[in-house]
Design an enzyme around this catalytic site. Structure first.
Site, PDB file in Angstrom:
ATOM      1  N   ARG A 179      19.775 -60.583  20.773  1.00  0.00           N
ATOM      2  CA  ARG A 179      19.215 -59.253  20.619  1.00  0.00           C
ATOM      3  C   ARG A 179      19.642 -58.724  19.269  1.00  0.00           C
ATOM      4  NH1 ARG A 179      20.270 -54.408  24.820  1.00  0.00           N
ATOM      5  NH2 ARG A 179      22.265 -54.364  23.772  1.00  0.00           N
TER       6      ARG A 179
ATOM      7  N   ASP B 270      29.871 -56.608  26.659  1.00  0.00           N
ATOM      8  CA  ASP B 270      29.035 -57.694  26.150  1.00  0.00           C
ATOM      9  C   ASP B 270      29.365 -58.981  26.909  1.00  0.00           C
ATOM     10  OD1 ASP B 270      28.270 -60.027  24.511  1.00  0.00           O
ATOM     11  OD2 ASP B 270      27.593 -58.498  23.092  1.00  0.00           O
TER      12      ASP B 270
HETATM   13  C1  PRP Z   1      22.681 -60.196  25.946  1.00  0.00           C
HETATM   14  C2  PRP Z   1      22.407 -60.649  27.365  1.00  0.00           C
HETATM   15  C3  PRP Z   1      20.895 -60.716  27.404  1.00  0.00           C
HETATM   16  C4  PRP Z   1      20.512 -59.554  26.527  1.00  0.00           C
HETATM   17  C5  PRP Z   1      20.134 -58.402  27.407  1.00  0.00           C
HETATM   18  O1  PRP Z   1      22.566 -61.250  25.064  1.00  0.00           O
HETATM   19  O2  PRP Z   1      23.024 -61.854  27.686  1.00  0.00           O
HETATM   20  O3  PRP Z   1      20.365 -61.923  26.917  1.00  0.00           O
HETATM   21  O4  PRP Z   1      21.663 -59.218  25.733  1.00  0.00           O
HETATM   22  O5  PRP Z   1      19.625 -57.370  26.644  1.00  0.00           O
HETATM   23  P1  PRP Z   1      18.101 -56.947  26.683  1.00  0.00           P
HETATM   24  O6  PRP Z   1      17.691 -56.904  28.116  1.00  0.00           O
HETATM   25  O7  PRP Z   1      18.098 -55.600  26.032  1.00  0.00           O
HETATM   26  O8  PRP Z   1      17.314 -57.951  25.889  1.00  0.00           O
HETATM   27  P2  PRP Z   1      22.947 -61.114  23.520  1.00  0.00           P
HETATM   28  O9  PRP Z   1      21.756 -60.722  22.716  1.00  0.00           O
HETATM   29  O10 PRP Z   1      24.157 -60.247  23.378  1.00  0.00           O
HETATM   30  O11 PRP Z   1      23.257 -62.616  23.118  1.00  0.00           O
HETATM   31  P3  PRP Z   1      24.423 -63.589  23.625  1.00  0.00           P
HETATM   32  O12 PRP Z   1      24.106 -63.970  25.046  1.00  0.00           O
HETATM   33  O13 PRP Z   1      24.314 -64.729  22.692  1.00  0.00           O
HETATM   34  O14 PRP Z   1      25.740 -62.856  23.521  1.00  0.00           O
HETATM   35  N1  URA Z   2      23.918 -57.312  26.699  1.00  0.00           N
HETATM   36  C1  URA Z   2      25.165 -57.327  27.225  1.00  0.00           C
HETATM   37  O1  URA Z   2      25.878 -58.342  27.153  1.00  0.00           O
HETATM   38  N2  URA Z   2      25.638 -56.193  27.796  1.00  0.00           N
HETATM   39  C2  URA Z   2      24.889 -55.081  27.893  1.00  0.00           C
HETATM   40  O2  URA Z   2      25.377 -54.077  28.451  1.00  0.00           O
HETATM   41  C3  URA Z   2      23.609 -55.079  27.337  1.00  0.00           C
HETATM   42  C4  URA Z   2      23.135 -56.213  26.759  1.00  0.00           C
END
Ligand code: PRP
Ligand code: URA
Length: 208
Positions: A103, A199
Site C-alpha cells: 500500500r 502494521d
Molecule cells: C497491509 C495489509 C494489507 C493492506 C491492507 O499490507 O497486510 O495487504 O495493508 O490495507 P488496505 O485494505 O487499505 O489495502 P502493507 O501494504 O502494509 O504491506 P506488507 O504486507 O508488505 O506489510
Molecule cells: N495494514 C496494516 O497492517 N494495518 C492496518 O491497520 C491497516 C493496513
C-alpha cells in the site's frame, strides 16, 4: 451479495486479544497468526462439498466422505504469508500462489510487484489471505488480478477488518465471501484500522 462472516469462536477471541496487544513480541505474534489461521481454516471450510466413498473397517464396510474440491491459497505478501502454514495444517493438499502488493503510504493505493500461481490454478477454488482488510484496496486489486487471469477466487480470509474495507470488497466483488476474526470500528487518518493491531507485516517480521 457474498456472505460476511465474523468467526468469533471463544478461542479465536482469546488469541486475537494477545495479537492486538502491543507488548506481544514478533515470535509470539507469528505463532498467534499461525494458530488463528488454522482456526479460520476450520470455519472457512464449513461449507465445502463432500464426495461419498466406501471404506472397509476391520468389521464391515462403511460409508465415508472426502473433500471434493481442489483448493488454492493466495496470500497477499507480505503479511498474508503469515497465514499460509496455519491454513495448510488443515488443507495439506492446497497449492499456494503469491501476490505481492504493498500500500503506497501516501495515496493508500495498492501497488502490485509480484504474481505467481500454481500451474493448475484455474481448476482450483481460491482462498485469498491477508490479516488486514483496511480500505480494501489491496484485497480488491488482488481479487481483480486473479479474475483477470481466469482464476476463481471465492473467499477472502482476514483477521481484522474495518467496515470501510468490507464495504469496498462487497461493492467491487459481490461474489466473494468474506471471513474475518474481528470487525473493528473504523480507519484513522493514516488508513490504519482502529483499534486494529498496528502494521501486521512489521509485527510479523520485526521490521521498522
Ligand atoms: C497491509 C495489509 C494489507 C493492506 C491492507 O499490507 O497486510 O495487504 O495493508 O490495507 P488496505 O485494505 O487499505 O489495502 P502493507 O501494504 O502494509 O504491506 P506488507 O504486507 O508488505 O506489510
Ligand atoms: N495494514 C496494516 O497492517 N494495518 C492496518 O491497520 C491497516 C493496513
Amino acid at each position: 451479495m457474498g456472505r460476511f462472516i465474523v468467526c468469533d469462536h471463544p478461542l479465536i477471541q482469546h488469541k486475537m486479544t494477545f495479537l492486538r496487544d502491543k507488548n506481544t513480541d514478533t515470535k509470539q505474534f507469528r505463532e498467534l497468526v499461525d494458530e488463528l489461521a488454522t482456526m479460520m481454516a476450520y470455519e472457512v471450510t464449513k461449507d465445502i462439498p463432500l464426495e461419498k466413498i466406501r471404506v472397509q473397517t476391520p468389521v464391515a464396510e462403511a460409508e465415508g466422505f472426502v473433500v471434493g474440491r481442489m483448493l488454492g491459497l493466495v496470500p497477499i505478501l507480505r503479511a498474508g504469508l503469515g497465514m499460509v502454514d496455519g491454513m495448510l495444517k488443515l488443507l495439506p493438499s492446497a497449492k499456494v500462489g503469491h501476490i505481492g502488493m504493498y500500500r503506497d503510504p501516501e495515496t493508500l493505493q495498492p501497488v502490485e510487484y509480484y504474481f505467481s500461481l500454481p500451474s493448475d490454478v484455474t481448476e482450483r477454488e481460491l482462498i485469498v489471505l491477508d490479516p488486514m482488510l483496511a480500505t480494501g484496496g489491496s484485497a480488491n486489486a488482488a481479487i481483480a488480478s486473479l479474475k483477470a487471469r481466469s482464476c476463481r477466487p471465492t473467499k477472502l480470509v482476514c483477521l481484522i477488518a474495518a467496515p470501510e474495507g468490507v464495504k469496498a470488497v462487497q461493492e467491487a466483488h459481490p461474489d466473494i465471501d468474506i471471513y474475518v476474526a474481528a470487525l473493528d470500528r473504523h480507519l484513522n487518518g493514516h488508513g490504519y484500522i482502529v483499534p486494529g493491531l498496528g502494521d501486521a507485516g512489521d509485527r510479523l517480521y520485526g521490521t521498522k
